[in-house]
Scaffold this active site. Structure first.
Site, PDB file in Angstrom:
ATOM      1  N   LYS A 112      40.588  18.821  69.232  1.00  0.00           N
ATOM      2  CA  LYS A 112      39.726  19.028  68.070  1.00  0.00           C
ATOM      3  C   LYS A 112      38.570  18.027  68.036  1.00  0.00           C
ATOM      4  O   LYS A 112      37.523  18.300  67.459  1.00  0.00           O
ATOM      5  CB  LYS A 112      40.551  18.973  66.799  1.00  0.00           C
ATOM      6  CG  LYS A 112      41.514  20.158  66.727  1.00  0.00           C
ATOM      7  CD  LYS A 112      42.219  20.303  65.404  1.00  0.00           C
ATOM      8  CE  LYS A 112      42.986  21.613  65.338  1.00  0.00           C
ATOM      9  NZ  LYS A 112      44.103  21.699  66.287  1.00  0.00           N
TER      10      LYS A 112
HETATM   11  C1  LIG Z   1      44.707  22.894  66.748  1.00  0.00           C
HETATM   12  C2  LIG Z   1      45.551  22.821  67.960  1.00  0.00           C
HETATM   13  C3  LIG Z   1      45.872  23.974  68.714  1.00  0.00           C
HETATM   14  C4  LIG Z   1      45.468  25.376  68.296  1.00  0.00           C
HETATM   15  O1  LIG Z   1      44.092  25.611  68.485  1.00  0.00           O
HETATM   16  P1  LIG Z   1      43.385  26.892  67.805  1.00  0.00           P
HETATM   17  O2  LIG Z   1      41.935  26.707  68.056  1.00  0.00           O
HETATM   18  O3  LIG Z   1      43.728  26.799  66.342  1.00  0.00           O
HETATM   19  O4  LIG Z   1      43.934  28.108  68.448  1.00  0.00           O
HETATM   20  C5  LIG Z   1      46.606  23.817  69.877  1.00  0.00           C
HETATM   21  N1  LIG Z   1      47.027  22.599  70.278  1.00  0.00           N
HETATM   22  C6  LIG Z   1      46.747  21.481  69.578  1.00  0.00           C
HETATM   23  C7  LIG Z   1      47.268  20.174  70.054  1.00  0.00           C
HETATM   24  C8  LIG Z   1      45.990  21.539  68.397  1.00  0.00           C
HETATM   25  O5  LIG Z   1      45.724  20.417  67.701  1.00  0.00           O
END
Ligand SMILES: *Cc1c(COP(=O)(O)O)cnc(C)c1O
Length: 467
Positions: A112
Site C-alpha cells: 500500500k
Molecule cells: C491490502 C492488501 C492486499 C489486498 O489488496 P487489494 O488491492 O485490496 O486487492 C493484499 N495483501 C496485503 C498485504 C495487503 O495489505
C-alpha cells in the site's frame, strides 16, 4: 484527462477533483474517459529508467492538465526516494519463468506504500494550490492505517486521525502507527471492534454539517489515484522481463481488487499482459465468481491473511464497467441487485470477456502454511501469508508455461511473524531501518465507542492551529 463515474450519473471531473472526491456522487468509482496507450517503441524506451522516472512516464497522461511534468517528476522522486531497496520493487527469480516482485520495501512494509506515498503528496500539493485543508479520518484493522499515516505525516494541508480497535491489532501494526509523533497525526484506540471503528467513521461522514465544517476526506482503496500509482510496478516488471517484445502474466493476492485491477489497466495501456491470476484465502467470493459468473456474498471468516478478509471487492466495479462496454446504467442496476440481494449475475458476454484475462484460486490457512513451507524448502525464500497465496495461485494457473509469471509479494514477512514462524519454524526479524520499533515512544488517545465524543475530539484536534 477527464474522468467518468462507473455508474454514469455523476459529473465528469478533472484529475484533482477525482483525487479529492474519492467516491463519485452517484456512488460509483472514477475511471479515465479514455485510456492512454503506449506504443511498442514507447515501452521499449522505458528500459533503464529508474522506478521514479518510470512512475512519472506512466502516470503523466492521467494527470495532464493538473500537474506539470516537473511537478509530477518531483513528487515521484520524493515518494520513491525513501524506499529501503534501491530497485524500489525488485524482482527475484523463484524457478523457470517464475518470479516474485517484492512490493514491501516502503516505510510500512506493505504494498500500500507504493500508492499512498504518492497519494499523500498529491493531496498536499493539490490542496495547497487550492488554498484548502482537509481532515482525513479512517478506521484500520492493521495495514492501511499505518500506510496512510506515513503518507500524510508532516503535510501542511492535511490532518489525519486513524481509529483502531483497542487491543485488537498486532503490536507491530500498532507501533507502526502510534510511534509517528507528527503534529498533524492522531491515533485513537476505540473501546470496541474494527466494525465499531468503521461505524464511527461512517457516522462522522454521514453528519453533513460536521463533514463540511471539518472538510472531512478519506484515502481509501477506491480512490482512482491509488489504482493509478499501482499501474507503475506492472510496467516496471514487464519492461525488466522484456516487454513489449515478450508477454508475461501476473498473480496477485487479492482483497478489494485494487491491485489486480491496476494490472488490467496496464494491459489496456499496451503492456503485453497475458493472464491475471487472482489469489484468495478462505474468503473466496472472487474464486466462486470467476468459476460461476455469480457474485454472491458470504460471511467473512478471519484468516492468516487478514488484509484479504473481505466480503465485497469494491474495485471490482471498475472491471464491470469496462466489461459492460462503459454502460453506467447497467453497472448501477447490477450493484443495486447486489446491495438488495447479496448477489448479482454477470451478463454472459461480460463474464466471458473477463475470463479471457482472469482466473482465480483460493487457499485456506492450512494450504497457505503448506505453501510457505514448500517455498522455503525449494528456494530458501520466506514470504508472508498474503504473498505466498500469489505464488501458490501462480503455480496452479493455466497461463502459458512458456511465458513469464510474476507473483506480487504484498507484505514483508516480519509483519506477520506468528504465521511465518508457525509455517517455517523461524521468526522473521524486522528490517534494519525498523529494528528499534519496539523502543520508540508511542502516542495514542483512547476513546469510548461514541460518535459525539469522537466529533469533539476531531474538532479540537483539527481546530488547534486556528484557535
Ligand atoms: C491490502 C492488501 C492486499 C489486498 O489488496 P487489494 O488491492 O485490496 O486487492 C493484499 N495483501 C496485503 C498485504 C495487503 O495489505
Amino acid at each position: 484527462m477527464k474522468y467518468v463515474s462507473t455508474r454514469g450519473a455523476a459529473p465528469v471531473l478533472d484529475f484533482d477533483d477525482v483525487l479529492l472526491a474519492g467516491l463519485a456522487r452517484d456512488g460509483g468509482l472514477y475511471l479515465p474517459q479514455s485510456w492512454p496507450v503506449f506504443s511498442a517503441a514507447e515501452i521499449r524506451a522505458m528500459r533503464g529508467l529508474s522506478y521514479a522516472e518510470l512512475a512519472a512516464r506512466v502516470m503523466r497522461p492521467f494527470v495532464e492538465g493538473c500537474l506539470s511534468d516537473a511537478e509530477l517528476t518531483r513528487l515521484c522522486a520524493e515518494s520513491y526516494g525513501a524506499f529501503s531497496h534501491p530497485a524500489v520493487a525488485p524482482l527475484k527469480q523463484l524457478g523457470h519463468n517464475q518470479w516474485v516482485m517484492e512490493l514491501f520495501h516502503g516505510p510500512t512494509l506493505a504494498f500500500k506504500d507504493y500508492a499512498l506515498q504518492l497519494v499523500g503528496r498529491l493531496f498536499d500539493h493539490v490542496l495547497k494550490k487550492k488554498g484548502q485543508k482537509v481532515t482525513i479520518v479512517g478506521a484500520t484493522s492493521g495495514d492501511t492505517g499505518s500506510a496512510a499515516i506515513e503518507a500524510c505525516r508532516d503535510r501542511a494541508a492535511v490532518d489525519i486521525v486513524i481509529l483502531h480497535p483497542f487491543g485488537r491489532v498486532s503490536e507491530v501494526q500498532r507501533r507502526q502507527m502510534t510511534t509517528v509523533l507528527s503534529a498533524n497525526v492522531r491515533n485513537v484506540a476505540v473501546d470496541g471492534t474494527f466494525d465499531d471503528c468503521q461505524d464511527l467513521v461512517k457516522a462522522l461522514f454521514n453528519d453533513a454539517a460536521f463533514r463540511d465544517e471539518m472538510n472531512l476526506s478519506a484515502v481509501n482503496s477506491i480512490n482512482w489515484a491509488r489504482v493509478m500509482a499501482q499501474i507503475v510496478y506492472y510496467f516496471a516488471a514487464g519492461v525488466a522481463l522484456g516487454a513489449p517484445d515478450v508477454p508475461m502474466s501476473f498473480s496477485v493476492p487479492t482483497g478489494n481488487f485494487g491491485n489486480v485491477f491496476a494490472g488490467y489497466a496496464a494491459r489496456l495501456m499496451g503492456l503485453p499482459v497475458d493472464r491475471l491470476v487472482v489469489g484468495s484465502n478462505t474468503n473466496d467470493i472472487l474464486t466462486r465468481f470467476f468459476e460461476g459468473g455469480i457474485m454472491k456474498t458470504d460471511g467473512v471468516v478471519p484468516t492468516l491473511s487478514p488484509s484479504m478478509d473481505i466480503q465485497v471487492s469494491s474495485n471490482f466495479e471498475r472491471l464491470m464497467f469496462l466489461s459492460l462496454g462503459g454502460d453506467g446504467a447497467a453497472v448501477a442496476k447490477l450493484m443495486d441487485d447486489f446491495r438488495k440481494n447479496g448477489a448479482m449475475v454477470m451478463p454472459q458476454g461480460a463474464w466471458n470477456a473477463m475470463r479471457e484475462v482472469f482466473e482465480a484460486y483460493c487457499f485456506d490457512d492450512e494450504a497457505t502454511l503448506a505453501a510457505m513451507r514448500s517455498l522455503k524448502r525449494s528456494t530458501g525464500e520466506t514470504l508472508d501469508p498474503h504473498s505466498v497465496i500469489g505464488v501458490a495461485a501462480a503455480l496452479k494457473a493455466h497461463a502459458a508455461k512458456d511465458c513469464a509469471m510474476v507473483a506480487l509479494a504484498t507484505a514483508h514477512p516480519a509483519k506477520f511473524p506468528d504465521a511465518v514462524e508457525k509455517a517455517t519454524g523461524v521468526r522473521p526479524g524486522l528490517p534494519p531501518h525498523m529494528a528499534d520499533l519496539f523502543s520508540r515512544t508511542e502516542r495514542l488517545d483512547r476513546l469510548g465507542n461514541d460518535a459525539e465524543a469522537l466529533k469533539g475530539y476531531v474538532r479540537t484536534f483539527a481546530g488547534r492551529t486556528s484557535a
